[in-house]
Scaffold this motif. Structure first.
Motif, PDB file in Angstrom:
ATOM      1  N   UNK A  84       0.836  -1.296   0.028  1.00 42.10           N
ATOM      2  CA  UNK A  84       0.126   0.030  -0.119  1.00 42.10           C
ATOM      3  C   UNK A  84       0.977   1.179   0.030  1.00 42.10           C
ATOM      4  N   UNK A  85       1.775   1.243   0.761  1.00 42.84           N
ATOM      5  CA  UNK A  85       2.642   2.526   0.983  1.00 42.84           C
ATOM      6  C   UNK A  85       3.541   2.786  -0.215  1.00 42.84           C
ATOM      7  N   UNK A  86       4.202   1.653  -0.671  1.00 40.26           N
ATOM      8  CA  UNK A  86       5.252   1.900  -1.721  1.00 40.26           C
ATOM      9  C   UNK A  86       4.603   1.670  -3.112  1.00 40.26           C
ATOM     10  N   UNK A  87       3.741   0.930  -3.154  1.00 42.27           N
ATOM     11  CA  UNK A  87       2.979   0.681  -4.584  1.00 42.27           C
ATOM     12  C   UNK A  87       3.822  -0.427  -5.341  1.00 42.27           C
ATOM     13  N   UNK A  88       4.664  -1.015  -4.587  1.00 45.97           N
ATOM     14  CA  UNK A  88       5.355  -2.423  -5.170  1.00 45.97           C
ATOM     15  C   UNK A  88       4.922  -3.615  -4.729  1.00 45.97           C
TER      16      UNK A  88
END
Length: 155
Positions: A84-88
């Motif tokens: 969620x936070x990094x999009x990875x």
């Protein structure tokens, strides 16, 4: 988290709250595979996890694309937070040392992308066909083995 916490809950005079104890999480080491190309990716992945409640330490190994989180956390929540936070794309660390697996070079276990000394974990017997050898296959393969003292002398 020790004896004092236990006694404080036992001798709590606040009412019925001491009967509703929260289930405590155990200290865990969560290893996650996340692709990190540069130092910025490394900082972003580290920052995404450091702020979580219950995290005691974070270790990032960018060459292996590995994130290690130690703390009182749920592994699924850590993976979700990194996504969620990094999009990875993030997943639990799928590799084990090749010494642990019975047949490390079997199809489905051997992975070219794995770090050196590691193979993909295959707990599913359908993936590893060599682990499910029938009794006749075992008989024929051990008949010509050097470990078998009654092996065929023709070899």
């Amino acid at each position: 988290m020790g004896i004092l916490d236990h006694f404080s809950h036992v001798f709590d005079c606040a009412g019925d709250d001491h009967r509703k104890l929260k289930k405590r999480r155990q200290l865990q080491t969560v290893e996650i595979k996340v692709k990190m190309d540069c130092e910025g990716c490394e900082r972003r992945v580290r920052g995404a996890v450091e702020g979580m409640k219950g995290v005691t330490s974070v270790d990032v190994e960018p060459k292996q694309h590995k994130l290690t989180v130690v703390g009182y956390v749920d592994p699924a929540k850590v993976v979700h937070r990194v996504r969620y936070r990094t999009g990875k794309h993030a997943e639990l660390w799928p590799y084990v040392p090749y010494d642990v697996v019975a047949h490390p070079y079997a199809p489905g276990v051997y992975d070219k992308k794995a770090p050196s000394g590691y193979v993909r974990y295959a707990g599913d017997p359908n993936v590893n066909q060599l682990a499910r050898a029938s009794s006749t296959e075992v008989r024929y393969t051990t008949a010509f083995s050097d470990d078998n003292p009654q092996a065929c002398v023709i070899m």
